[in-house]
Design a protein around this motif. Structure first.
Motif, mmCIF file in Angstrom:
data_model
loop_
_atom_site.group_PDB
_atom_site.id
_atom_site.type_symbol
_atom_site.label_atom_id
_atom_site.label_comp_id
_atom_site.label_asym_id
_atom_site.label_seq_id
_atom_site.Cartn_x
_atom_site.Cartn_y
_atom_site.Cartn_z
ATOM 1 N N ALA A 49 0.847 -1.197 0.000
ATOM 2 C CA ALA A 49 0.000 0.000 0.000
ATOM 3 C C ALA A 49 0.880 1.244 0.000
ATOM 4 N N ASP A 50 0.299 2.354 -0.450
ATOM 5 C CA ASP A 50 0.964 3.660 -0.341
ATOM 6 C C ASP A 50 2.410 3.626 -0.848
ATOM 7 N N ILE A 51 2.555 3.194 -2.076
ATOM 8 C CA ILE A 51 3.876 3.179 -2.727
ATOM 9 C C ILE A 51 4.349 4.621 -2.959
ATOM 10 N N HIS A 52 3.400 5.472 -3.307
ATOM 11 C CA HIS A 52 3.681 6.899 -3.511
ATOM 12 C C HIS A 52 4.894 7.159 -4.408
ATOM 13 N N ALA A 53 4.911 6.449 -5.535
ATOM 14 C CA ALA A 53 5.910 6.716 -6.590
ATOM 15 C C ALA A 53 7.349 6.614 -6.092
ATOM 16 N N GLY A 79 -3.662 0.950 -3.043
ATOM 17 C CA GLY A 79 -3.858 2.334 -3.460
ATOM 18 C C GLY A 79 -2.797 3.325 -3.027
ATOM 19 N N ASP A 80 -2.921 4.541 -3.546
ATOM 20 C CA ASP A 80 -1.896 5.588 -3.457
ATOM 21 C C ASP A 80 -0.581 5.088 -4.054
ATOM 22 N N LEU A 81 -0.684 4.720 -5.318
ATOM 23 C CA LEU A 81 0.521 4.325 -6.059
ATOM 24 C C LEU A 81 1.362 5.547 -6.397
ATOM 25 N N ASN A 103 -6.729 8.043 -2.496
ATOM 26 C CA ASN A 103 -7.110 9.440 -2.732
ATOM 27 C C ASN A 103 -6.139 10.155 -3.661
ATOM 28 N N HIS A 104 -4.834 9.864 -3.540
ATOM 29 C CA HIS A 104 -3.859 10.508 -4.430
ATOM 30 C C HIS A 104 -4.032 10.044 -5.877
ATOM 31 N N ASP A 105 -4.364 8.759 -6.049
ATOM 32 C CA ASP A 105 -4.582 8.239 -7.403
ATOM 33 C C ASP A 105 -5.808 8.901 -8.036
ATOM 34 N N THR A 131 -9.711 -2.029 0.515
ATOM 35 C CA THR A 131 -10.061 -0.627 0.349
ATOM 36 C C THR A 131 -8.889 0.230 0.837
ATOM 37 N N HIS A 132 -8.854 1.484 0.398
ATOM 38 C CA HIS A 132 -7.686 2.306 0.755
ATOM 39 C C HIS A 132 -7.802 2.877 2.173
ATOM 40 N N GLY A 133 -8.906 3.566 2.443
ATOM 41 C CA GLY A 133 -9.071 4.211 3.748
ATOM 42 C C GLY A 133 -9.815 3.325 4.731
ATOM 43 N N GLY A 150 -5.052 0.697 3.740
ATOM 44 C CA GLY A 150 -3.785 1.430 3.782
ATOM 45 C C GLY A 150 -4.043 2.808 4.371
ATOM 46 N N HIS A 151 -3.546 3.849 3.699
ATOM 47 C CA HIS A 151 -3.888 5.245 3.947
ATOM 48 C C HIS A 151 -3.201 5.878 5.156
ATOM 49 N N THR A 152 -3.099 5.150 6.301
ATOM 50 C CA THR A 152 -2.466 5.763 7.477
ATOM 51 C C THR A 152 -0.942 5.751 7.374
ATOM 52 N N HIS A 153 -0.413 4.861 6.546
ATOM 53 C CA HIS A 153 1.053 4.663 6.412
ATOM 54 C C HIS A 153 1.650 4.075 7.700
ATOM 55 N N ILE A 154 0.806 3.499 8.526
ATOM 56 C CA ILE A 154 1.259 2.904 9.795
ATOM 57 C C ILE A 154 0.739 1.472 9.868
HETATM 58 ZN ZN ZN Z 1 -0.965 7.540 1.123
#
Ligand code: ZN
Length: 242
Positions: free
Chosen positions: A7-11, A34-36, A62-64, A114-116, A147-151
Protein backbone atom coordinates in the motif's frame (compact mmCIF):
# COMPACT_ATOMS: atom_id res chain seq x y z
CA UNK A 1 -2.73 -18.69 -1.60
CA UNK A 2 -0.06 -16.30 -0.28
CA UNK A 3 -0.67 -12.66 -1.05
CA UNK A 4 1.90 -9.90 -1.07
CA UNK A 5 -0.03 -6.91 0.31
CA UNK A 6 1.40 -3.49 -0.53
CA UNK A 7 0.00 0.00 0.00
CA UNK A 8 0.96 3.66 -0.34
CA UNK A 9 3.88 3.18 -2.73
CA UNK A 10 3.68 6.90 -3.51
CA UNK A 11 5.91 6.72 -6.59
CA UNK A 12 8.90 5.52 -4.58
CA UNK A 13 10.55 3.13 -7.04
CA UNK A 14 13.52 2.18 -4.88
CA UNK A 15 11.24 1.22 -1.98
CA UNK A 16 8.96 -0.80 -4.29
CA UNK A 17 11.89 -2.68 -5.84
CA UNK A 18 13.32 -3.48 -2.39
CA UNK A 19 9.95 -4.88 -1.25
CA UNK A 20 9.55 -7.05 -4.34
CA UNK A 21 13.10 -8.39 -3.95
CA UNK A 22 12.64 -9.05 -0.22
CA UNK A 23 9.29 -10.80 -0.73
CA UNK A 24 10.48 -12.86 -3.71
CA UNK A 25 9.32 -16.50 -3.70
CA UNK A 26 7.11 -15.95 -0.62
CA UNK A 27 3.92 -14.96 -2.45
CA UNK A 28 1.68 -16.10 -5.29
CA UNK A 29 -0.24 -12.93 -6.10
CA UNK A 30 -0.06 -9.21 -5.30
CA UNK A 31 -2.76 -6.97 -3.90
CA UNK A 32 -2.08 -3.24 -3.91
CA UNK A 33 -4.19 -0.98 -1.68
CA UNK A 34 -3.86 2.33 -3.46
CA UNK A 35 -1.90 5.59 -3.46
CA UNK A 36 0.52 4.32 -6.06
CA UNK A 37 1.39 7.91 -6.96
CA UNK A 38 1.69 11.29 -5.24
CA UNK A 39 4.63 12.60 -3.16
CA UNK A 40 7.34 10.56 -4.95
CA UNK A 41 9.42 11.03 -8.10
CA UNK A 42 8.71 7.85 -10.14
CA UNK A 43 4.95 7.57 -10.82
CA UNK A 44 5.19 6.05 -14.30
CA UNK A 45 7.82 3.44 -13.43
CA UNK A 46 5.93 2.34 -10.32
CA UNK A 47 2.69 1.96 -12.28
CA UNK A 48 4.50 -0.07 -14.95
CA UNK A 49 5.92 -2.42 -12.33
CA UNK A 50 2.64 -2.92 -10.44
CA UNK A 51 0.83 -3.48 -13.74
CA UNK A 52 3.24 -6.29 -14.60
CA UNK A 53 3.05 -8.17 -11.28
CA UNK A 54 1.55 -11.71 -11.24
CA UNK A 55 -2.26 -11.73 -11.04
CA UNK A 56 -2.23 -8.36 -9.36
CA UNK A 57 -5.31 -6.63 -7.97
CA UNK A 58 -5.01 -2.91 -7.49
CA UNK A 59 -7.38 -0.38 -5.96
CA UNK A 60 -7.30 3.39 -5.98
CA UNK A 61 -6.30 5.77 -3.18
CA UNK A 62 -7.11 9.44 -2.73
CA UNK A 63 -3.86 10.51 -4.43
CA UNK A 64 -4.58 8.24 -7.40
CA UNK A 65 -8.07 9.72 -7.71
CA UNK A 66 -6.71 13.25 -7.61
CA UNK A 67 -3.92 12.49 -10.10
CA UNK A 68 -6.54 11.68 -12.75
CA UNK A 69 -8.82 14.57 -11.77
CA UNK A 70 -11.53 12.39 -10.17
CA UNK A 71 -11.07 14.54 -7.07
CA UNK A 72 -10.34 18.24 -6.59
CA UNK A 73 -6.70 18.99 -5.71
CA UNK A 74 -7.87 21.72 -3.33
CA UNK A 75 -8.89 19.00 -0.83
CA UNK A 76 -5.16 18.32 -0.24
CA UNK A 77 -2.69 20.22 1.94
CA UNK A 78 -0.29 22.56 0.08
CA UNK A 79 2.62 20.11 0.01
CA UNK A 80 0.54 17.19 -1.25
CA UNK A 81 -1.10 19.59 -3.71
CA UNK A 82 2.27 20.62 -5.13
CA UNK A 83 3.42 17.02 -5.53
CA UNK A 84 0.09 16.01 -7.12
CA UNK A 85 0.26 18.90 -9.54
CA UNK A 86 3.73 17.70 -10.59
CA UNK A 87 2.38 14.12 -10.84
CA UNK A 88 -0.50 15.19 -13.08
CA UNK A 89 1.95 16.84 -15.46
CA UNK A 90 4.27 13.80 -15.42
CA UNK A 91 1.84 10.90 -16.00
CA UNK A 92 2.03 9.22 -19.40
CA UNK A 93 -1.16 8.33 -21.24
CA UNK A 94 -0.68 4.67 -20.20
CA UNK A 95 -0.30 5.66 -16.55
CA UNK A 96 -3.34 7.91 -16.70
CA UNK A 97 -5.44 5.11 -18.22
CA UNK A 98 -4.23 2.65 -15.56
CA UNK A 99 -5.21 4.96 -12.69
CA UNK A 100 -8.51 5.94 -14.22
CA UNK A 101 -9.72 2.34 -14.47
CA UNK A 102 -9.06 1.14 -10.93
CA UNK A 103 -11.86 1.02 -8.33
CA UNK A 104 -11.69 2.33 -4.76
CA UNK A 105 -12.97 -0.92 -3.20
CA UNK A 106 -12.73 -4.54 -4.34
CA UNK A 107 -14.15 -7.70 -2.76
CA UNK A 108 -12.25 -10.85 -3.69
CA UNK A 109 -11.53 -14.27 -2.12
CA UNK A 110 -13.85 -13.25 0.77
CA UNK A 111 -11.56 -10.28 1.55
CA UNK A 112 -12.48 -6.58 1.33
CA UNK A 113 -9.76 -4.36 -0.15
CA UNK A 114 -10.06 -0.63 0.35
CA UNK A 115 -7.69 2.31 0.76
CA UNK A 116 -9.07 4.21 3.75
CA UNK A 117 -11.95 2.32 5.35
CA UNK A 118 -15.12 0.43 4.35
CA UNK A 119 -17.16 3.42 5.60
CA UNK A 120 -15.12 5.97 3.62
CA UNK A 121 -12.82 4.25 1.11
CA UNK A 122 -10.84 7.30 0.07
CA UNK A 123 -10.55 9.47 3.16
CA UNK A 124 -11.09 7.81 6.54
CA UNK A 125 -7.99 6.84 8.55
CA UNK A 126 -8.42 3.74 10.73
CA UNK A 127 -6.06 4.84 13.49
CA UNK A 128 -7.69 3.45 16.64
CA UNK A 129 -10.13 0.88 17.98
CA UNK A 130 -13.06 3.36 18.05
CA UNK A 131 -12.82 4.00 14.31
CA UNK A 132 -12.10 0.32 13.58
CA UNK A 133 -15.16 -0.63 15.66
CA UNK A 134 -17.38 1.62 13.55
CA UNK A 135 -16.13 -0.10 10.41
CA UNK A 136 -16.36 -3.78 11.39
CA UNK A 137 -20.14 -4.03 10.76
CA UNK A 138 -19.59 -2.91 7.17
CA UNK A 139 -16.84 -5.39 6.29
CA UNK A 140 -17.80 -8.07 3.82
CA UNK A 141 -16.18 -11.35 4.87
CA UNK A 142 -13.69 -12.06 7.61
CA UNK A 143 -10.83 -9.83 6.48
CA UNK A 144 -10.46 -6.23 5.40
CA UNK A 145 -7.18 -4.83 4.04
CA UNK A 146 -6.61 -1.07 4.27
CA UNK A 147 -3.79 1.43 3.78
CA UNK A 148 -3.89 5.25 3.95
CA UNK A 149 -2.47 5.76 7.48
CA UNK A 150 1.05 4.66 6.41
CA UNK A 151 1.26 2.90 9.80
CA UNK A 152 1.17 -0.90 10.07
CA UNK A 153 -1.69 -2.04 12.28
CA UNK A 154 -3.98 -4.95 13.06
CA UNK A 155 -7.46 -4.63 14.58
CA UNK A 156 -9.55 -7.65 15.49
CA UNK A 157 -13.19 -8.16 16.44
CA UNK A 158 -14.34 -11.25 18.32
CA UNK A 159 -18.03 -10.52 17.82
CA UNK A 160 -18.24 -8.58 21.08
CA UNK A 161 -15.39 -6.11 21.13
CA UNK A 162 -12.62 -4.61 19.03
CA UNK A 163 -8.92 -4.89 19.94
CA UNK A 164 -5.65 -3.65 18.48
CA UNK A 165 -2.99 -6.35 18.23
CA UNK A 166 0.69 -5.62 18.77
CA UNK A 167 2.66 -6.38 15.62
CA UNK A 168 5.91 -8.29 15.52
CA UNK A 169 7.99 -8.28 12.34
CA UNK A 170 9.12 -11.81 12.94
CA UNK A 171 6.10 -13.77 14.17
CA UNK A 172 3.07 -14.18 11.87
CA UNK A 173 -0.30 -13.51 13.51
CA UNK A 174 -2.85 -16.32 13.42
CA UNK A 175 -6.15 -14.86 12.27
CA UNK A 176 -8.34 -16.75 14.72
CA UNK A 177 -10.88 -14.07 15.72
CA UNK A 178 -14.12 -13.44 13.86
CA UNK A 179 -12.91 -10.46 11.81
CA UNK A 180 -9.75 -8.42 11.15
CA UNK A 181 -8.72 -5.08 9.67
CA UNK A 182 -5.11 -5.38 8.46
CA UNK A 183 -2.90 -2.49 7.39
CA UNK A 184 0.55 -3.37 5.95
CA UNK A 185 1.91 0.18 6.38
CA UNK A 186 3.46 2.15 3.55
CA UNK A 187 5.98 0.98 0.97
CA UNK A 188 7.09 4.43 -0.09
CA UNK A 189 6.48 6.84 2.79
CA UNK A 190 6.31 5.12 6.22
CA UNK A 191 5.02 7.30 9.08
CA UNK A 192 5.62 5.18 12.17
CA UNK A 193 9.06 6.60 12.98
CA UNK A 194 10.59 3.73 11.06
CA UNK A 195 11.93 4.69 7.61
CA UNK A 196 12.07 1.07 6.34
CA UNK A 197 9.63 0.12 3.58
CA UNK A 198 6.65 -1.82 4.98
CA UNK A 199 4.53 -4.63 3.54
CA UNK A 200 2.53 -7.66 4.60
CA UNK A 201 2.12 -11.29 3.59
CA UNK A 202 -1.39 -12.70 3.95
CA UNK A 203 -1.64 -16.48 3.78
CA UNK A 204 -5.26 -17.39 3.07
CA UNK A 205 -4.67 -21.15 3.42
CA UNK A 206 -2.93 -20.92 6.79
CA UNK A 207 -4.94 -17.82 7.81
CA UNK A 208 -1.87 -15.88 8.93
CA UNK A 209 -0.66 -12.30 8.54
CA UNK A 210 2.99 -11.37 8.62
CA UNK A 211 4.23 -7.81 8.82
CA UNK A 212 7.61 -7.18 7.20
CA UNK A 213 10.08 -4.26 6.85
CA UNK A 214 12.98 -3.83 4.47
CA UNK A 215 15.65 -1.18 3.95
CA UNK A 216 15.98 0.57 0.61
CA UNK A 217 18.11 3.29 -0.95
CA UNK A 218 16.35 6.27 0.63
CA UNK A 219 19.06 8.62 -0.63
CA UNK A 220 18.46 7.63 -4.27
CA UNK A 221 14.75 8.49 -3.96
CA UNK A 222 15.55 11.76 -2.18
CA UNK A 223 18.09 12.77 -4.83
CA UNK A 224 15.53 12.19 -7.55
CA UNK A 225 12.95 14.24 -5.61
CA UNK A 226 15.46 17.10 -5.42
CA UNK A 227 16.05 16.91 -9.17
CA UNK A 228 12.28 16.96 -9.77
CA UNK A 229 11.96 19.93 -7.37
CA UNK A 230 9.43 18.18 -5.15
CA UNK A 231 8.75 19.81 -1.74
CA UNK A 232 11.64 19.61 0.72
CA UNK A 233 9.40 18.45 3.61
CA UNK A 234 8.55 15.34 1.58
CA UNK A 235 12.23 14.64 0.94
CA UNK A 236 13.27 15.01 4.58
CA UNK A 237 10.46 12.90 6.09
CA UNK A 238 11.68 9.77 4.24
CA UNK A 239 14.86 9.76 6.37
CA UNK A 240 12.86 9.56 9.58
CA UNK A 241 9.70 7.66 8.65
CA UNK A 242 7.44 10.51 9.73
ZN1 ZN B 1 -0.97 7.54 1.12
Amino acid sequence: MRILVIADIHANLHALEAVLKDAKNTYDVVWCLGDLVGYGPYPNKCLQIVGSLPEYICISGNHDYAAVAKMDLSTFNPIAYQALHWTQNTLTTESYDFLEKIESTVYTNSVTLTHGSPNNPLWEYITDTDIANQNFPNIRGKLCLVGHTHIPSVFSHDGIQCNEIRISNTQPINLLERQYILNPGSVGQPRDQNPLAAYGILDLAELTWQQRRVSYDIRATQDQMTIKQLPEELIIRLSFGI
